[in-house]
Design a protein around this motif. Structure first.
Motif, PDB file in Angstrom:
ATOM      1  N   ARG A 220     -49.630  63.222  89.716  1.00  0.00           N
ATOM      2  CA  ARG A 220     -48.817  63.947  90.701  1.00  0.00           C
ATOM      3  C   ARG A 220     -48.309  65.216  90.038  1.00  0.00           C
ATOM      4  O   ARG A 220     -47.616  65.163  89.016  1.00  0.00           O
ATOM      5  CB  ARG A 220     -47.640  63.095  91.176  1.00  0.00           C
ATOM      6  CG  ARG A 220     -46.771  63.748  92.241  1.00  0.00           C
ATOM      7  CD  ARG A 220     -45.574  62.868  92.557  1.00  0.00           C
ATOM      8  NE  ARG A 220     -44.786  63.385  93.677  1.00  0.00           N
ATOM      9  CZ  ARG A 220     -43.841  64.322  93.574  1.00  0.00           C
ATOM     10  NH1 ARG A 220     -43.582  64.861  92.382  1.00  0.00           N
ATOM     11  NH2 ARG A 220     -43.180  64.725  94.636  1.00  0.00           N
ATOM     12  N   VAL A 221     -48.647  66.366  90.599  1.00  0.00           N
ATOM     13  CA  VAL A 221     -48.362  67.657  89.972  1.00  0.00           C
ATOM     14  C   VAL A 221     -47.358  68.437  90.810  1.00  0.00           C
ATOM     15  O   VAL A 221     -47.557  68.629  92.018  1.00  0.00           O
ATOM     16  CB  VAL A 221     -49.657  68.478  89.798  1.00  0.00           C
ATOM     17  CG1 VAL A 221     -49.346  69.848  89.197  1.00  0.00           C
ATOM     18  CG2 VAL A 221     -50.661  67.723  88.931  1.00  0.00           C
ATOM     19  N   ASP A 222     -46.292  68.896  90.152  1.00  0.00           N
ATOM     20  CA  ASP A 222     -45.322  69.785  90.794  1.00  0.00           C
ATOM     21  C   ASP A 222     -45.957  71.163  90.906  1.00  0.00           C
ATOM     22  O   ASP A 222     -46.262  71.792  89.879  1.00  0.00           O
ATOM     23  CB  ASP A 222     -44.046  69.849  89.950  1.00  0.00           C
ATOM     24  CG  ASP A 222     -42.933  70.661  90.609  1.00  0.00           C
ATOM     25  OD1 ASP A 222     -43.242  71.609  91.359  1.00  0.00           O
ATOM     26  OD2 ASP A 222     -41.756  70.363  90.358  1.00  0.00           O
ATOM     27  N   PRO A 223     -46.177  71.679  92.099  1.00  0.00           N
ATOM     28  CA  PRO A 223     -46.886  72.957  92.229  1.00  0.00           C
ATOM     29  C   PRO A 223     -46.087  74.144  91.711  1.00  0.00           C
ATOM     30  O   PRO A 223     -46.664  75.198  91.427  1.00  0.00           O
ATOM     31  CB  PRO A 223     -47.137  73.072  93.737  1.00  0.00           C
ATOM     32  CG  PRO A 223     -46.075  72.242  94.365  1.00  0.00           C
ATOM     33  CD  PRO A 223     -45.836  71.105  93.420  1.00  0.00           C
ATOM     34  N   THR A 227     -45.968  70.638  86.131  1.00  0.00           N
ATOM     35  CA  THR A 227     -45.637  69.381  85.460  1.00  0.00           C
ATOM     36  C   THR A 227     -46.326  68.220  86.164  1.00  0.00           C
ATOM     37  O   THR A 227     -46.192  68.052  87.378  1.00  0.00           O
ATOM     38  CB  THR A 227     -44.120  69.148  85.446  1.00  0.00           C
ATOM     39  OG1 THR A 227     -43.491  70.230  84.756  1.00  0.00           O
ATOM     40  CG2 THR A 227     -43.781  67.833  84.742  1.00  0.00           C
ATOM     41  N   ALA A 228     -47.059  67.427  85.383  1.00  0.00           N
ATOM     42  CA  ALA A 228     -47.818  66.306  85.933  1.00  0.00           C
ATOM     43  C   ALA A 228     -47.188  64.991  85.514  1.00  0.00           C
ATOM     44  O   ALA A 228     -46.753  64.830  84.373  1.00  0.00           O
ATOM     45  CB  ALA A 228     -49.260  66.358  85.444  1.00  0.00           C
ATOM     46  N   ARG A 229     -47.144  64.048  86.432  1.00  0.00           N
ATOM     47  CA  ARG A 229     -46.685  62.694  86.158  1.00  0.00           C
ATOM     48  C   ARG A 229     -47.755  61.713  86.640  1.00  0.00           C
ATOM     49  O   ARG A 229     -48.343  61.894  87.707  1.00  0.00           O
ATOM     50  CB  ARG A 229     -45.359  62.407  86.867  1.00  0.00           C
ATOM     51  CG  ARG A 229     -44.220  63.289  86.401  1.00  0.00           C
ATOM     52  CD  ARG A 229     -43.855  63.011  84.959  1.00  0.00           C
ATOM     53  NE  ARG A 229     -42.787  63.883  84.472  1.00  0.00           N
ATOM     54  CZ  ARG A 229     -42.807  64.505  83.312  1.00  0.00           C
ATOM     55  NH1 ARG A 229     -43.865  64.369  82.510  1.00  0.00           N
ATOM     56  NH2 ARG A 229     -41.789  65.260  82.929  1.00  0.00           N
ATOM     57  N   THR A 230     -47.977  60.658  85.860  1.00  0.00           N
ATOM     58  CA  THR A 230     -48.988  59.666  86.210  1.00  0.00           C
ATOM     59  C   THR A 230     -48.541  58.861  87.415  1.00  0.00           C
ATOM     60  O   THR A 230     -47.417  58.355  87.454  1.00  0.00           O
ATOM     61  CB  THR A 230     -49.236  58.720  85.027  1.00  0.00           C
ATOM     62  OG1 THR A 230     -49.580  59.488  83.873  1.00  0.00           O
ATOM     63  CG2 THR A 230     -50.364  57.749  85.340  1.00  0.00           C
TER      64      THR A 230
END
Length: 323
Positions: A220-223, A227-230
């Protein structure tokens, strides 16, 4: 091709719905038609030698397929299976990988693969409207694309970054590409890493397949920040995860070399998901790569990455019922 796009596939009948737990240069206008009469076809041929990869379907019952061979776009009536080339492409080494059509069905957004290009094409005339070149690094592969209300987002399979093409309120694309570096939990593999891309159900973030992390993960990526989170998928791995299709809160993950689609029900934010079904079709799946929906069916091109593509190689698209 100097760098065969088929490596994306290797790196990166009755329909059986598995248990929810899951424990375990063509001429313009060249046409191909399905058999006349009867119900809408559940599969149809694509041009010989076309090398399909991406698919897009808008509000009308037509599917658009991109060619890895020369970047051409083929448009098919879902009612008849009849199709024709609507965009000639730019020639060898100018592939179209992922593609999407906008809500107005006026523009097609094309990911240019190893050519390091992004193209915007008129969906009716096939005319090239925008052409962005020289993206990323020498080994950049612009792979897949998703449209949000304010931008078109593209993945780069060999660089830890996304590309953003701004769209105005009418959907008109801007004149520049913005690069958004990926951070947080993102792990960039030594080779092919990012693949398919979608929006979260609440529309606030992006979902990206990462083929290198944890045996194949969804991020999941904050546009705004990159920042990416699994995403917690309850132990489900997606080692061959390719195209993503979000319908409501159900995310269809095409696992091309596995010849299956895993269906995950997400929470609103896209931070967690539960596997609810697995779709297989051993008789008709021949390494499907991407998916798009019309009505109660999911349509997929068979990329056939397990064969050496030749001008006479046959290709097709198939459909399966929506979960």
């Amino acid at each position: 091709m100097h760098r065969p796009l088929a490596r994306r596939g290797f790196l990166g009948a009755a329909v059986a719905l598995g248990a929810a737990a899951l424990t375990g240069p063509l001429a313009a206008g060249a046409a191909h038609a399905a058999a006349p009469g009867g119900p809408w076809p559940t599969g149809f041929p694509l041009p010989d030698g076309f090398q399909p990869e991406g698919i897009a379907i808008g509000h009308s019952p037509y599917a658009y397929f991109g060619s890895l061979r020369d970047g051409a776009v083929y448009r098919v009536s879902l009612a008849t299976g009849t199709g024709r080339i609507v965009h000639q492409g730019l020639g060898p080494d100018k592939a179209t990988v992922g593609l999407k059509i906008d809500r107005a069905e006026r523009r097609l957004f094309l990911a240019g693969g190893w050519s390091r290009e992004i193209r915007v094409v008129d969906a009716r005339s096939g005319a090239l409207q925008r052409h962005f070149t020289g993206l990323g690094a020498d080994n950049t592969m612009v792979n897949d694309v998703v449209l949000t209300p304010g931008a078109a987002w593209f993945t780069d399979s060999f660089q830890p970054q996304l590309y953003r093409l701004a769209l105005d309120r009418t959907g008109e694309p801007g004149d520049a590409i913005t690069t958004v570096p990926l951070g947080g939990d993102w792990v960039q593999g030594a080779d092919f890493t990012a693949n398919g891309i979608e929006r979260t159900p609440d529309g606030r973030a992006l979902l990206v397949v990462n083929c290198a992390k944890g045996g194949g993960s969804l991020m999941r990526v904050d546009p705004r920040t990159g920042t990416a989170r699994t995403v917690d998928l309850g132990g489900l791995e997606i080692p061959n995860g390719d195209g993503l299709l979000l319908l409501g809160r159900d995310l269809y993950i095409v696992q091309q070399q596995k010849n299956q689609i895993d269906v995950v029900r997400l929470d609103a934010t896209g931070a967690r998901g539960t596997a609810i079904a697995r779709i297989t079709d051993p008789e008709r799946f021949r390494i499907p790569t991407t998916a798009a929906a019309w009505g109660d069916r999911i349509y997929l091109p068979n990329a056939r990455f397990d064969v050496d593509p030749k001008p006479e190689t046959t290709y097709d698209a198939v459909s399966v019922p929506r979960v």
